[in-house]
Design a protein around this motif. Structure first.
Motif, PDB file in Angstrom:
ATOM      1  N   THR A 118       0.813  -1.383  -0.110  1.00  0.00           N
ATOM      2  CA  THR A 118      -0.153   0.101   0.038  1.00  0.00           C
ATOM      3  C   THR A 118       0.881   1.149   0.271  1.00  0.00           C
ATOM      4  O   THR A 118       2.011   1.396   0.541  1.00  0.00           O
ATOM      5  CB  THR A 118      -0.837   0.120   1.143  1.00  0.00           C
ATOM      6  N   SER A 119       0.405   2.192  -0.732  1.00  0.00           N
ATOM      7  CA  SER A 119       0.942   3.769  -0.799  1.00  0.00           C
ATOM      8  C   SER A 119       1.115   4.232   0.531  1.00  0.00           C
ATOM      9  O   SER A 119       2.134   4.984   0.833  1.00  0.00           O
ATOM     10  CB  SER A 119       0.242   4.667  -1.625  1.00  0.00           C
ATOM     11  N   ALA A 120       0.273   3.790   1.468  1.00  0.00           N
ATOM     12  CA  ALA A 120       0.342   4.525   2.901  1.00  0.00           C
ATOM     13  C   ALA A 120       1.818   4.137   3.634  1.00  0.00           C
ATOM     14  O   ALA A 120       1.981   4.839   4.677  1.00  0.00           O
ATOM     15  CB  ALA A 120      -0.870   3.870   3.736  1.00  0.00           C
ATOM     16  N   VAL A 121       2.223   2.957   3.305  1.00  0.00           N
ATOM     17  CA  VAL A 121       3.438   2.512   3.812  1.00  0.00           C
ATOM     18  C   VAL A 121       4.682   2.742   2.860  1.00  0.00           C
ATOM     19  O   VAL A 121       5.859   3.121   3.375  1.00  0.00           O
ATOM     20  CB  VAL A 121       3.346   1.174   4.387  1.00  0.00           C
ATOM     21  N   ALA A 122       4.442   2.250   1.507  1.00  0.00           N
ATOM     22  CA  ALA A 122       5.583   2.422   0.728  1.00  0.00           C
ATOM     23  C   ALA A 122       6.188   3.744   0.194  1.00  0.00           C
ATOM     24  O   ALA A 122       7.265   4.183   0.144  1.00  0.00           O
ATOM     25  CB  ALA A 122       5.116   1.731  -0.479  1.00  0.00           C
ATOM     26  N   ILE A 123       5.245   4.766   0.167  1.00  0.00           N
ATOM     27  CA  ILE A 123       5.839   6.185  -0.223  1.00  0.00           C
ATOM     28  C   ILE A 123       6.445   6.875   0.946  1.00  0.00           C
ATOM     29  O   ILE A 123       7.284   7.527   0.638  1.00  0.00           O
ATOM     30  CB  ILE A 123       4.245   7.069  -0.622  1.00  0.00           C
ATOM     31  N   PRO A 124       5.886   6.841   2.155  1.00  0.00           N
ATOM     32  CA  PRO A 124       6.665   7.388   3.338  1.00  0.00           C
ATOM     33  C   PRO A 124       8.147   6.674   3.232  1.00  0.00           C
ATOM     34  O   PRO A 124       9.040   7.340   3.628  1.00  0.00           O
ATOM     35  CB  PRO A 124       5.810   7.067   4.401  1.00  0.00           C
ATOM     36  N   ALA A 125       8.160   5.521   3.206  1.00  0.00           N
ATOM     37  CA  ALA A 125       9.458   4.617   3.345  1.00  0.00           C
ATOM     38  C   ALA A 125      10.588   5.194   2.187  1.00  0.00           C
ATOM     39  O   ALA A 125      11.519   5.190   2.400  1.00  0.00           O
ATOM     40  CB  ALA A 125       9.296   3.383   3.010  1.00  0.00           C
ATOM     41  N   ALA A 126       9.828   5.496   1.081  1.00  0.00           N
ATOM     42  CA  ALA A 126      10.653   6.077   0.120  1.00  0.00           C
ATOM     43  C   ALA A 126      11.560   7.184   0.279  1.00  0.00           C
ATOM     44  O   ALA A 126      12.577   7.349  -0.325  1.00  0.00           O
ATOM     45  CB  ALA A 126       9.969   6.345  -1.402  1.00  0.00           C
ATOM     46  N   VAL A 127      11.089   7.973   1.307  1.00  0.00           N
ATOM     47  CA  VAL A 127      11.813   9.259   1.616  1.00  0.00           C
ATOM     48  C   VAL A 127      12.367   9.066   2.862  1.00  0.00           C
ATOM     49  O   VAL A 127      12.670  10.088   3.638  1.00  0.00           O
ATOM     50  CB  VAL A 127      10.798  10.732   1.572  1.00  0.00           C
ATOM     51  N   PRO A 235       5.211  11.934  15.174  1.00  0.00           N
ATOM     52  CA  PRO A 235       6.562  11.748  15.517  1.00  0.00           C
ATOM     53  C   PRO A 235       7.702  11.010  14.505  1.00  0.00           C
ATOM     54  O   PRO A 235       8.649  11.426  14.216  1.00  0.00           O
ATOM     55  CB  PRO A 235       6.617  11.324  17.196  1.00  0.00           C
ATOM     56  N   THR A 236       7.094  10.019  13.938  1.00  0.00           N
ATOM     57  CA  THR A 236       8.074   9.281  12.998  1.00  0.00           C
ATOM     58  C   THR A 236       8.392  10.256  11.787  1.00  0.00           C
ATOM     59  O   THR A 236       9.244   9.992  10.836  1.00  0.00           O
ATOM     60  CB  THR A 236       7.364   8.018  12.381  1.00  0.00           C
ATOM     61  N   ALA A 237       7.596  11.360  11.659  1.00  0.00           N
ATOM     62  CA  ALA A 237       7.743  12.127  10.264  1.00  0.00           C
ATOM     63  C   ALA A 237       9.138  12.967  10.596  1.00  0.00           C
ATOM     64  O   ALA A 237       9.618  13.743   9.475  1.00  0.00           O
ATOM     65  CB  ALA A 237       6.688  13.176  10.068  1.00  0.00           C
ATOM     66  N   ALA A 238       9.755  13.023  11.925  1.00  0.00           N
ATOM     67  CA  ALA A 238      11.191  13.622  12.045  1.00  0.00           C
ATOM     68  C   ALA A 238      12.228  12.806  11.545  1.00  0.00           C
ATOM     69  O   ALA A 238      13.135  13.042  11.584  1.00  0.00           O
ATOM     70  CB  ALA A 238      11.031  14.022  13.504  1.00  0.00           C
ATOM     71  N   LEU A 239      11.728  11.540  11.361  1.00  0.00           N
ATOM     72  CA  LEU A 239      12.931  10.682  11.165  1.00  0.00           C
ATOM     73  C   LEU A 239      13.356  10.617   9.657  1.00  0.00           C
ATOM     74  O   LEU A 239      12.564  10.981   8.788  1.00  0.00           O
ATOM     75  CB  LEU A 239      12.535   9.209  11.601  1.00  0.00           C
ATOM     76  N   ASP A 240      14.670  10.115   9.437  1.00  0.00           N
ATOM     77  CA  ASP A 240      15.227  10.119   7.958  1.00  0.00           C
ATOM     78  C   ASP A 240      15.901   8.868   7.945  1.00  0.00           C
ATOM     79  O   ASP A 240      17.150   8.892   8.090  1.00  0.00           O
ATOM     80  CB  ASP A 240      15.737  11.470   7.791  1.00  0.00           C
ATOM     81  N   PHE A 241      15.211   7.943   7.408  1.00  0.00           N
ATOM     82  CA  PHE A 241      15.812   6.621   7.082  1.00  0.00           C
ATOM     83  C   PHE A 241      16.066   6.379   5.552  1.00  0.00           C
ATOM     84  O   PHE A 241      15.897   5.071   5.257  1.00  0.00           O
ATOM     85  CB  PHE A 241      15.125   5.292   7.723  1.00  0.00           C
ATOM     86  N   SER A 242      16.402   7.196   4.984  1.00  0.00           N
ATOM     87  CA  SER A 242      16.591   7.371   3.406  1.00  0.00           C
ATOM     88  C   SER A 242      17.722   6.431   3.234  1.00  0.00           C
ATOM     89  O   SER A 242      18.588   6.073   3.777  1.00  0.00           O
ATOM     90  CB  SER A 242      16.926   8.730   2.863  1.00  0.00           C
ATOM     91  N   ALA A 243      17.458   5.666   1.787  1.00  0.00           N
ATOM     92  CA  ALA A 243      18.450   4.423   1.425  1.00  0.00           C
ATOM     93  C   ALA A 243      19.846   5.481   1.133  1.00  0.00           C
ATOM     94  O   ALA A 243      20.178   6.254   0.946  1.00  0.00           O
ATOM     95  CB  ALA A 243      18.081   4.045   0.144  1.00  0.00           C
ATOM     96  N   THR A 244      20.950   4.548   1.856  1.00  0.00           N
ATOM     97  CA  THR A 244      22.261   5.082   1.394  1.00  0.00           C
ATOM     98  C   THR A 244      22.987   4.330   0.651  1.00  0.00           C
ATOM     99  O   THR A 244      24.219   4.431   0.294  1.00  0.00           O
ATOM    100  CB  THR A 244      22.913   5.226   2.711  1.00  0.00           C
ATOM    101  N   VAL A 245      22.351   3.037   0.043  1.00  0.00           N
ATOM    102  CA  VAL A 245      23.078   2.348  -0.885  1.00  0.00           C
ATOM    103  C   VAL A 245      23.188   3.015  -2.138  1.00  0.00           C
ATOM    104  O   VAL A 245      22.536   3.758  -2.653  1.00  0.00           O
ATOM    105  CB  VAL A 245      22.331   1.155  -1.452  1.00  0.00           C
TER     106      VAL A 245
END
Length: 332
Positions: A118-127, A235-245
């Motif tokens: 679902t986009s509700a999970v995948a799109i936030p994860a993309a950033v 609160p998770t909107a403050a996190l940034d786990f962007s891909a680093t590969v």
């Protein structure tokens, strides 16, 4: 003769995010009925002879009414076709898959739902934003962003959402961004609550605006973000786990040409290196009349059968299937 319908979630973003089951069904269907937010490379996975029907819908621009889409699915199944209804994200998460399933069941059509990411999970994860994180958010809540009541409030009022712990995910709500932010603030959500708006989440370069809830609408409008977009509050909107590969071709767009089979091979290689692949030009293979009776090949007079290309092989064996040829008769 009745066919069947599979409601397949295509996931979000690149074509390779579809499930294996969804891809296998797509590769052997007779009809593909697809939406706007679909990676077009997925359509090339369907058989060349499969019928491709576009029924996309966007806010303010509905190509095909939902009732007509449901009738189309029933009609094609009654023709004996295997139909894949290809939907972005997951069919049952604000994808109106339930309505289509109801119509199919009412008509007695065999049907099945195949989940997608679902986009509700995948799109936030993309950033780099997780919707849950230990010690930060233990739940997430998915809310439609454009079907409020006449007062501009969700069911139960803004208080029912503002008092929830965890992450609020609003889908399809960019046009109502100011109302969403003001409603949550008026119901007691803290002004400094981390929030974000993500646009182009289906594409190779999603754009995110992060800001405290009280400033989110202003900063989003200043950035001129376009729909479709997802709004996150929590609160998770403050996190940034962007891909680093890092990949050798990250940020590079490559146009490919050729037949669907060739383009697919190139796409797999190039996307594995990080490139964004677009179809620049496509070629199709058309079967011409074969000046040869397959029955003559079975008499044993010709000891050789020579093919000059992979396409020739495919066409020959398709013709053999159509004519009901037992391949064992080619033993000589």
């Amino acid at each position: 003769m009745r066919g069947c319908v599979y409601l397949v979630g295509a996931g979000c973003g690149r074509a390779d995010l579809i499930t294996l089951r969804g891809l296998r069904l797509l590769q052997c269907c007779d009809v593909v009925v697809y939406d706007d937010l679909i990676d077009r490379h997925l359509l090339e996975a369907a058989p060349q002879a499969a019928e491709r029907l576009y029924v996309g819908k966007r806010l303010g621009r509905h190509s095909t009414p939902q009732e007509e889409i449901s009738r189309l699915l029933v009609k094609k199944a009654l023709e004996g076709k295997v139909v894949v209804r290809l939907k972005g994200g997951d069919p049952f998460v604000f994808g109106r898959g339930g309505e289509e399933m109801e119509a199919l069941l009412s008509a007695g059509i065999p049907c099945e739902e195949v989940p997608g990411i679902t986009s509700a999970v995948a799109i936030p994860a993309a950033v780099g934003i997780p919707v849950t994180h230990r010690g930060v958010s233990r739940s997430f809540h998915v809310i439609t962003g454009h079907t409020f009541d006449e007062r501009g409030e969700p069911a139960g009022g803004w208080g029912s959402l503002a008092n929830l712990e965890g992450t609020l995910v609003f889908l399809m709500g960019l046009a109502n961004l100011e109302g969403i932010a003001d409603g949550l603030l008026s119901a007691g959500k803290r002004a400094e609550t981390p929030a974000a708006v993500i646009s182009s989440g289906m594409g190779p370069r999603p754009v995110a605006v992060r800001a405290p809830l009280a400033q989110l609408a202003e900063k989003t409008r200043a950035a001129e973000l376009k729909a479709p977009a997802i709004i996150l509050v929590g609160p998770t909107a403050a996190l940034d786990f962007s891909a680093t590969v890092e990949h050798p071709l990250s940020g590079v767009r490559v146009g490919v040409t050729g037949t669907a089979g060739l383009r697919q091979k190139l796409q797999e290689l190039l996307t594995g290196l990080g490139a964004v692949v677009e179809t620049a030009a496509g070629l199709t293979v058309e079967e011409l009349p074969l000046p040869l009776r397959l029955e003559d090949l079975c008499a044993g007079r010709s000891p050789w059968l020579v093919f000059t290309s992979a396409n020739g092989v495919n066409i020959f064996f398709r013709k053999a299937r159509r004519e009901g040829l037992d391949l064992r008769r080619l033993a000589a």
